[in-house]
Design a protein around this motif. Structure first.
Motif, PDB file in Angstrom:
ATOM      1  N   ARG A 356     -60.119 -81.065  12.340  1.00 54.55           N
ATOM      2  CA  ARG A 356     -60.780 -80.014  11.566  1.00 54.55           C
ATOM      3  C   ARG A 356     -61.477 -80.528  10.314  1.00 54.55           C
ATOM      4  N   HIS A 357     -60.734 -81.224   9.456  1.00 52.25           N
ATOM      5  CA  HIS A 357     -61.327 -81.702   8.193  1.00 52.25           C
ATOM      6  C   HIS A 357     -61.065 -83.185   7.969  1.00 52.25           C
ATOM      7  N   THR A 359     -58.269 -84.892   8.160  1.00 50.26           N
ATOM      8  CA  THR A 359     -57.067 -85.100   7.343  1.00 50.26           C
ATOM      9  C   THR A 359     -56.010 -85.803   8.196  1.00 50.26           C
ATOM     10  N   GLN A 409     -58.284 -76.430  -2.245  1.00 50.20           N
ATOM     11  CA  GLN A 409     -57.819 -77.090  -1.012  1.00 50.20           C
ATOM     12  C   GLN A 409     -56.934 -76.178  -0.163  1.00 50.20           C
ATOM     13  N   PRO A 412     -59.010 -75.074   3.302  1.00 47.06           N
ATOM     14  CA  PRO A 412     -59.097 -76.163   4.299  1.00 47.06           C
ATOM     15  C   PRO A 412     -57.729 -76.576   4.837  1.00 47.06           C
ATOM     16  N   GLU A 416     -56.730 -76.226   8.922  1.00 48.12           N
ATOM     17  CA  GLU A 416     -56.317 -77.340   9.781  1.00 48.12           C
ATOM     18  C   GLU A 416     -54.899 -77.134  10.307  1.00 48.12           C
TER      19      GLU A 416
END
Ligand SMILES: *[C@@H]1O[C@H](CO)[C@@H](O)[C@H](O)[C@H]1NC(C)=O
Ligand SMILES: *[C@@H]1O[C@H](CO)[C@@H](O)[C@H](O)[C@H]1NC(C)=O
Ligand SMILES: [Zn+2]
Length: 459
Positions: A356-357, A359, A409, A412, A416
């Protein structure tokens, strides 16, 4: 009314102890690269001159260390002389904490409009849950599973889309550690998604399971981390209050038990302490604390009338997904009979989470990737309550902000995590862990069937 409020504020101000300020405290991300570094860091931690944000030093793993202004020169010289990498990540703890606590200037007074752009207080979270239950009266209801030492309710939201008597249940808990603010911010998002999302994967996960979601399982500690000490971790049980001078930490440190060391499974065998001044004080005994007992009683009550398939614990930080048990490492992880399944579900889920991001998350048993621990909620869920699918998230970040993760944050992170969860449920389903309301298929039965088929086809 107004006067009454003023009066209450005045009283509160008199009763409350002073806010612990970490003004101008710097936070360093320290990386021990050799066994010698680990040894040195362990010695430094035991002196308690600096505040380590985490227990258990291991080679190659970063640890955040907070340093008071008057100790900064000595700290930097010592680490530079020892050749240990110490990167400055937070210039002034209180300033970064203010940024984290900030609320948008144009903010609706209606708690229903909460948009995950700030961290809610306990009162706000409870008001938000009440509003959600009111808006979805057929599906959602608020439950209280117990009361704390300071007389607060431990509240959760039950989401039951199907309303059949023989349901499969799932538990999610957050803020067992007070300062881990991102966890309730994640769980409230999951509640919202389970009620409102149109994503087919989310809908399946929301509707297969009756979810029991507890955003704040340590309400006293959570409130204390807003009002008194942003770094507070434990609950606020003062039964073992004592002087902490011998440990070189403030006496207030003894006014609480680490709830994630208090569950009665291998209680206080490793990674926990019987010293009330320790951050990992395990309490007077397994389940000595109201909060851990409330969670366990609630789960056992659910199990007496149905099956509990999931237990998901939410912590922060360091971007890990832990699989039980936390005291076993290497080949011993196979003490958990479905460890292979848990590991695969976690890895596949975290692949989707990362996508997703971008991470990264690491999957494994705590003793392998973090440090050995006993008496945690999720280990008890596996070893004590025998729940099939048990996982523990350590959410964002990797130590840049740590507990002070900025509000921008939250979304996001939540997006995720949701992607990861949906994939985990999809894989668990494909493995046969969920078979409609008929209940849970034993995994060993599956393995037996597969082996029989394999043997037959080789004949
Ligand atoms: C903590 O307090 C309880 C209750 O007074 C007592 O039974 C226990 O021994 C104490 N434990 C420690 C480690 O001080
Ligand atoms: C569960 O309840 C549903 C609806 O009442 C029923 O169709 C189903 O057979 C039940 N399953 C079991 C295992 O009892
Ligand atoms: Zn935690």
């Amino acid at each position: 009314m107004f006067l009454k409020i003023l009066f209450l504020i005045a009283i509160t101000a008199l009763v409350k102890s002073e806010y612990v300020s970490y003004k101008n405290h710097k936070v360093y991300k320290v990386t021990p690269e050799t066994d010698k570094h680990v040894e040195i860091l362990n010695d430094v931690e035991n002196e308690h001159s600096y505040m380590f944000w985490d227990q258990g030093i291991r080679k190659g793993r970063n640890v955040n260390v907070m340093v008071a202004p008057e100790k900064q020169r000595a700290f930097e010289k010592f680490f530079s002389d020892a050749g240990i990498k110490a990167e400055l990540v937070i210039q002034d703890f209180e300033r970064t904490a203010e940024v984290q606590r900030a609320r948008p200037l144009t903010r609706s007074e209606n708690i229903r409009d909460y948009a995950w752009d700030y961290y809610m207080t306990l009162e706000e979270i409870y008001a938000w849950m009440d509003a959600v239950a009111e808006d979805y009266p057929d599906v959602a209801r608020v439950v209280s599973i117990g009361t704390t030492v300071e007389n607060r309710q431990i509240k959760g939201l039950v989401i039951d889309h199907k309303r059949v008597p023989n349901a499969t249940h799932g538990i999610m808990e957050g803020a067992l550690h007070a300062r881990e603010w991102i966890t309730p911010a994640t769980l409230t998002w999951i509640i919202r998604d389970f009620l409102e999302s149109n994503d087919p994967g989310v809908r399946t996960m929301a509707e297969d399971i009756v979810w029991h979601i507890f955003p704040v399982t340590n309400p006293d500690g959570y409130v204390y981390s807003f009002t008194d000490n942003r770094m507070w971790r434990k609950n606020r049980n003062r039964a073992n209050s004592t002087s902490c001078a011998q440990l070189n930490v403030p006496d207030d440190m003894s006014n609480g038990v680490d709830l994630n060391r208090n569950f009665d499974f291998l209680w206080n065998t490793v990674g926990a302490s019987l010293n009330p001044c320790s951050e990992v004080f395990a309490g007077a005994g397994g389940f000595s604390e109201l909060e851990s007992r409330a969670i366990a009683n609630y789960i056992q009550q659910l199990q007496s009338s149905g099956s509990v398939l999931y237990y998901l614990g939410y912590h922060s930080f360091t971007q890990l997904m832990l699989v039980p048990y936390s005291h076993t490492a290497g080949a011993d992880v196979l003490e958990v009979d479905n460890y292979g399944d848990l590991f695969e579900i976690a890895v596949r889920g975290m692949e989707k989470l990362t996508a997703r991001h971008n991470t990264p998350y690491t999957v494994g048993a705590s003793a392998d990737i973090l440090y050995p621990v006993s008496g945690s909620g999720f280990d008890w869920a596996k070893g004590g309550a025998k729940i099939p699918l048990v996982f523990l998230f350590e959410l964002r970040d990797l130590g840049e902000y740590g507990f002070l993760l900025p509000p921008d944050q939250i979304i996001p992170n939540n997006e995720e995590v949701m992607d990861g969860l949906v994939e985990m449920h999809r894989i668990a389903r494909s493995m046969g862990y969920y078979r409609g309301s008929a209940g849970v298929l034993s995994n060993s039965v599956l393995v037996m069937i597969i082996s029989v088929v394999a043997v037959l086809s080789f004949k």
